[in-house]
Design an enzyme around this catalytic site. Structure first.
Site, PDB file in Angstrom:
ATOM      1  N   PRO A 292     -25.921  14.183 -81.711  1.00  0.00           N
ATOM      2  CA  PRO A 292     -24.812  15.112 -81.971  1.00  0.00           C
ATOM      3  C   PRO A 292     -25.232  16.182 -82.989  1.00  0.00           C
ATOM      4  O   PRO A 292     -25.886  15.868 -83.979  1.00  0.00           O
ATOM      5  CB  PRO A 292     -23.717  14.222 -82.561  1.00  0.00           C
ATOM      6  CG  PRO A 292     -24.093  12.831 -82.188  1.00  0.00           C
ATOM      7  CD  PRO A 292     -25.575  12.810 -82.060  1.00  0.00           C
ATOM      8  N   GLU A 293     -24.888  17.433 -82.702  1.00  0.00           N
ATOM      9  CA  GLU A 293     -25.187  18.543 -83.609  1.00  0.00           C
ATOM     10  C   GLU A 293     -23.855  19.098 -84.124  1.00  0.00           C
ATOM     11  O   GLU A 293     -22.805  18.506 -83.894  1.00  0.00           O
ATOM     12  CB  GLU A 293     -26.001  19.608 -82.860  1.00  0.00           C
ATOM     13  CG  GLU A 293     -27.303  19.045 -82.253  1.00  0.00           C
ATOM     14  CD  GLU A 293     -28.137  20.076 -81.508  1.00  0.00           C
ATOM     15  OE1 GLU A 293     -28.044  21.281 -81.824  1.00  0.00           O
ATOM     16  OE2 GLU A 293     -28.883  19.687 -80.597  1.00  0.00           O
TER      17      GLU A 293
ATOM     18  N   HIS B 251     -22.146  -3.181 -80.018  1.00  0.00           N
ATOM     19  CA  HIS B 251     -22.697  -2.278 -81.042  1.00  0.00           C
ATOM     20  C   HIS B 251     -21.622  -1.629 -81.908  1.00  0.00           C
ATOM     21  O   HIS B 251     -21.820  -0.543 -82.437  1.00  0.00           O
ATOM     22  CB  HIS B 251     -23.597  -1.197 -80.440  1.00  0.00           C
ATOM     23  CG  HIS B 251     -24.618  -1.728 -79.476  1.00  0.00           C
ATOM     24  ND1 HIS B 251     -25.660  -2.520 -79.885  1.00  0.00           N
ATOM     25  CD2 HIS B 251     -24.734  -1.603 -78.134  1.00  0.00           C
ATOM     26  CE1 HIS B 251     -26.386  -2.850 -78.825  1.00  0.00           C
ATOM     27  NE2 HIS B 251     -25.842  -2.313 -77.751  1.00  0.00           N
TER      28      HIS B 251
ATOM     29  N   ARG C 114     -28.194   2.533 -81.406  1.00  0.00           N
ATOM     30  CA  ARG C 114     -29.537   2.670 -81.984  1.00  0.00           C
ATOM     31  C   ARG C 114     -29.565   2.460 -83.488  1.00  0.00           C
ATOM     32  O   ARG C 114     -30.627   2.443 -84.089  1.00  0.00           O
ATOM     33  CB  ARG C 114     -30.128   4.026 -81.594  1.00  0.00           C
ATOM     34  CG  ARG C 114     -30.182   4.133 -80.063  1.00  0.00           C
ATOM     35  CD  ARG C 114     -31.082   5.197 -79.562  1.00  0.00           C
ATOM     36  NE  ARG C 114     -32.422   5.091 -80.091  1.00  0.00           N
ATOM     37  CZ  ARG C 114     -33.347   6.023 -79.904  1.00  0.00           C
ATOM     38  NH1 ARG C 114     -33.062   7.095 -79.209  1.00  0.00           N
ATOM     39  NH2 ARG C 114     -34.549   5.884 -80.418  1.00  0.00           N
TER      40      ARG C 114
END
Ligand SMILES: [Zn+2]
Length: 279
Positions: free
Chosen positions: A2-3, A95, A114
Site C-alpha cells: 500500500p502506498e 493472520h 507477511r
C-alpha cells in the site's frame, strides 16, 4: 505494498467511524506486529482511550488518543486494517494479529499474512501532534503539498535515478513503485534518468504529476493488484489499477504514443515506462 493513496483511503474510512470511540478491548496475538514495545505496554496505553481524528503522513497512519499518545500503524507489504460494525457476523481471518473492540460493539482488526506491518503507541510528539520520528520523512505531496521549488530542493545533491529518489521516504513520503512509475509516465521522464540531469521543466512536471496522480488515485480509492492484498477499511478493492498507464502493462501500447510499454532494469530496480514518449 500500500502506498499513499491506499493508506489515505483507509484513513478516510477511519475518519468516519473512529473519532470519539473508545477502545474497550485490545487483543494482540501477532508476535511481530507489536515489536517496538511489549504487547502489554501497547495494550495498556490503548485500552480505555478515546480516538481523536485520524491523521496520516506518507504511508503511516497516526491515530491520536485522548491520553495525548498517538497509535502509529504501518501496513508495510500486506497489512489490512478492517472495520466490522457487527463483529459477531464475521469469523476472524487467518493472520489476524491485533483486534481492537470499540465501545459501540464494532471492531478494528489487523490482518497481515507477511507480518511486516507494525503497530506502536508513542508519546514522543512534535508540536503539530505527530510522532517525532516522522521528522525523518520528506514532505507528503497531499498533506504538505509539493511545489516545484520544494521538489527541486529535496532532489538537490542526490545522485540516484529518478525512481529511486521518488520512492525514498526521506525525500518524499508516500510514493512506492506503482505511483513512481505512473508519475514518471505522466511527467514524460524516464524512471531510470539520473536526478542530477533533470531540467527545471522536468522537475516541475514531476512535482505537478505527483500531486495529480496521487489525488486521482485517492478519488478511485487506491490500487488493488492481482494479489488483492489491498482492500479498504470495509474490505472493498480499490479501482485505480484500471487507470494505470504503465505499471504492470509491459507489451501493451502506450495510451499517449502507441509504443509498447517496457519493463526496464537499472541497478537492482525495475520500472515500467514508455521509451516512445518518456526521455
Ligand atoms: Zn508513450
Amino acid at each position: 505494498m500500500p502506498e499513499l493513496p491506499e493508506v489515505e483511503t483507509v484513513r478516510r474510512g477511519l475518519e468516519e467511524v473512529l473519532p470519539g470511540r473508545r477502545a474497550s478491548r485490545v487483543e494482540v496475538t501477532g508476535r511481530r506486529t507489536v515489536r517496538r514495545q511489549s504487547p502489554s505496554e501497547l495494550v495498556s496505553r490503548l485500552q480505555r482511550r478515546r480516538f481523536r481524528r485520524p491523521d496520516r503522513r506518507g504511508k503511516y497512519l497516526a491515530l491520536g488518543l485522548d491520553s495525548g499518545d498517538v497509535l502509529v500503524i504501518h501496513l508495510r507489504m500486506s497489512g489490512q486494517l478492517l472495520y466490522l460494525p457487527e463483529p459477531s457476523a464475521g469469523a476472524r481471518l487467518p493472520h489476524t494479529h491485533v483486534v481492537v473492540g470499540l465501545d459501540d460493539g464494532s471492531e478494528l482488526r489487523f490482518v497481515d499474512p507477511r507480518t511486516f506491518g507494525e503497530w506502536f503507541v508513542t508519546g514522543d510528539l512534535r508540536p503539530d501532534g505527530l510522532p517525532a520520528e516522522f521528522d525523518r520523512l520528506g514532505p507528503d505531496p497531499l498533506a504538505d503539498g509539493l511545489s516545484t521549488a520544494l521538489l527541486r530542493e529535496r532532489l538537490l545533491g542526490r545522485k540516484v535515478a529518478v525512481k529511486a529518489a521518488l520512492t525514498d521516504q526521506r525525500v518524499i513520503a508516500g510514493i512506492g513503485s506503482i505511483y513512481a512509475d505512473e508519475i514518471c509516465h505522466a511527467a514524460r521522464v524516464r524512471p531510470d534518468r539520473r536526478v542530477e540531469t533533470l531540467g527545471m521543466a522536468e522537475t516541475r512536471a514531476l512535482a505537478l504529476s505527483s500531486s495529480r496522480i496521487l489525488r486521482a488515485a485517492v478519488v478511485h480509492r487506491g490500487s488493488s493488484l492481482k494479489d488483492e492484498r489491498y482492500v479498504d477499511l470495509m474490505g472493498t478493492l480499490g479501482s485505480y489499477q484500471t487507470r494505470h498507464r504503465v505499471y504492470d502493462r509491459a507489451g501493451e501500447p502506450c495510451a499517449r504514443c502507441g509504443a509498447a510499454i517496457e519493463r526496464v532494469r537499472f541497478g537492482a530496480r525495475t520500472a515500467y515506462c514508455c521509451l516512445g514518449c518518456q526521455s
